[in-house]
Design an enzyme around this catalytic site. Structure first.
Site, PDB file in Angstrom:
ATOM      1  N   ASP A  11       0.857  -1.189   0.000  1.00  0.00           N
ATOM      2  CA  ASP A  11       0.000   0.000   0.000  1.00  0.00           C
ATOM      3  C   ASP A  11       0.894   1.239   0.000  1.00  0.00           C
ATOM      4  O   ASP A  11       1.815   1.345   0.808  1.00  0.00           O
ATOM      5  CB  ASP A  11      -0.905  -0.019   1.244  1.00  0.00           C
ATOM      6  CG  ASP A  11      -1.907   1.121   1.249  1.00  0.00           C
ATOM      7  OD1 ASP A  11      -3.073   0.872   0.930  1.00  0.00           O
ATOM      8  OD2 ASP A  11      -1.525   2.250   1.568  1.00  0.00           O
ATOM      9  N   ASP A 109      -3.707   2.398  -5.278  1.00  0.00           N
ATOM     10  CA  ASP A 109      -2.444   2.398  -4.513  1.00  0.00           C
ATOM     11  C   ASP A 109      -2.209   1.118  -3.718  1.00  0.00           C
ATOM     12  O   ASP A 109      -1.353   1.082  -2.850  1.00  0.00           O
ATOM     13  CB  ASP A 109      -2.382   3.625  -3.588  1.00  0.00           C
ATOM     14  CG  ASP A 109      -3.060   3.421  -2.257  1.00  0.00           C
ATOM     15  OD1 ASP A 109      -4.094   2.729  -2.214  1.00  0.00           O
ATOM     16  OD2 ASP A 109      -2.531   3.944  -1.273  1.00  0.00           O
ATOM     17  N   GLU A 110      -2.934   0.061  -4.036  1.00  0.00           N
ATOM     18  CA  GLU A 110      -2.908  -1.110  -3.155  1.00  0.00           C
ATOM     19  C   GLU A 110      -3.065  -2.414  -3.927  1.00  0.00           C
ATOM     20  O   GLU A 110      -3.874  -2.492  -4.842  1.00  0.00           O
ATOM     21  CB  GLU A 110      -4.101  -0.933  -2.221  1.00  0.00           C
ATOM     22  CG  GLU A 110      -4.111  -1.723  -0.994  1.00  0.00           C
ATOM     23  CD  GLU A 110      -5.301  -1.258  -0.143  1.00  0.00           C
ATOM     24  OE1 GLU A 110      -5.984  -2.128   0.376  1.00  0.00           O
ATOM     25  OE2 GLU A 110      -5.551  -0.045  -0.035  1.00  0.00           O
TER      26      GLU A 110
END
Ligand code: DCP
Ligand code: CA
Ligand code: CA
Length: 351
Positions: A11, A109-110
């Protein structure tokens, strides 16, 4: 017996705000807030995210921008530059894929990766995690955090604990103990409502995971139905869900961008119905079995959200898809007062 898995979760740290700092190094060290225009405290809309300096003043993702402005008016307030973050995201996950193969992208973002085979041991897994962190920093000048565990939930919790710019491995033998003192709400799916029901049953407040483990499995099923069985496992660090990479999950879908951003429910639902029809035709033509529907909504500020619901794998028609998906669409309209730029509809086919 099935072999133990090793799952890696990555993340990015304060993603949108960190990208802005990278592009504008003079913002470094100052509180940076990315989101709607604060208009000197009169602005509508919310904070998308902020850097850790801004968090010291109590500013958080999802908070009204007017509130953030009151908390610290001198912060650097920036608009959401979604197209740019999307590009950065693509470069980041290309680096990740080079190290671990296919990933399950959860958001911009993960991501999760199943590195059981690739790593073979927790020691090697942590080396892979460190290598990804170094490469992402070297090539993209951005920091991220990596969590490693025996399943997706444990990897994510490990990652949250190591934030920011860190790495943490929780071995399978450590899972039970690692989470026992955490709030029950750490468990995905357990929110304030579920917690209150559990608290009432146990006659205790501020429930920790350890406390909630005292509730018998039968009682959890009694209280929460099928979800109860899932809670029973998760409270013990057990999560059987598999990492679903892009290759495993085939989706068929269609999107529509409105000529002008709109909030007109009639216009939106009519367009949406058209999308559902056209996707259903394709599903029929290819005789695809489906097990879920996804609704995509992009707002005027490019913030993009998806909502999905699943059902038993089978052959369904457009009426069914519409009935399942339209409530998800309407929630986008009721839960935000922003105009809508794009709507999309996808079905998840069975694998
Ligand atoms: N985001 C958003 N609105 C929210 C939450 C998040 O637009 N309510 C966007 C902005 C974030 C990105 O998604 O940068 C990733 O969200 P995270 O929850 O991972 O939060 P951050 O990456 O910003 O911070 P952290 O360091 O806590 O991961
Ligand atoms: Ca993040
Ligand atoms: Ca995230």
């Amino acid at each position: 017996m099935k072999k133990k898995r090793i799952i890696l979760h990555i993340d990015m740290d304060y993603f949108f705000a960190q990208v802005e700092e990278r592009e504008n190094p003079h913002f470094r060290g100052k509180p940076v807030v990315v989101g709607a225009d604060p208009k000197e405290g009169k602005g509508r809309g919310v904070v998308s995210t902020c850097n850790y300096e801004a968090r010291k003043y109590g500013i958080r993702s999802g908070m009204p921008i007017s509130r953030a402005y009151k908390l610290f008016p001198e912060a650097v307030f920036l608009p959401v530059n979604m197209h740019f973050y999307e590009k950065v995201s693509v470069s980041i996950f290309d680096i990740v894929r080079k190290n671990v193969g296919e990933v399950e992208l959860v958001s911009l973002d993960e991501a999760y990766a199943d590195i059981t085979k690739k790593a073979g041991s927790y020691k090697k897994a942590e080396e892979i995690g460190e290598r990804i962190r170094k490469m992402v920093f070297r090539k993209e000048k951005l920091t991220c955090t990596v969590g490693i565990g025996e399943n997706k939930m444990m990897a994510k919790i490990a990652c949250e604990e190591a934030k920011p710019n860190g790495i943490k491995t929780v071995k399978s033998t450590e899972s039970l103990k690692f989470i026992e003192k955490m709030k029950v709400e750490k468990i995905p799916g357990i929110g304030p409502k579920t917690r209150e029901v559990m608290e009432k049953h146990l006659g205790k407040k501020n429930l920790k995971i350890k406390d909630a483990r005292k509730i018998k499995k039968e009682k959890l099923v009694d209280l929460f139905g099928k979800r109860g069985g899932d809670f029973y496992n998760k409270l013990r660090g057990v999560d059987k869900s598999s990492v679903e990479t892009e290759r495993d999950v085939k989706t068929v879908g269609k999107e529509h961008t409105f000529q002008e951003d709109t909030r007109d429910p009639q216009k939106i639902t009519k367009t949406f119905k058209g999308l559902v029809f056209s996707v259903s035709k394709k599903v029929e033509r290819e005789s695809l079995s489906t097990k879920g529907v996804v609704v995509v909504c992009r707002f005027e500020d490019f913030e993009t959200h998806t909502r999905q619901t699943s059902f038993p794998k089978g052959d369904y028609d457009s009426d069914f898809f519409y009935k399942k998906s339209v409530p998800l669409l309407l929630r986008f309209l009721t839960e935000s007062n922003k105009k809508i730029r794009l709507v999309g509809f996808r079905v998840i086919t069975g694998s």
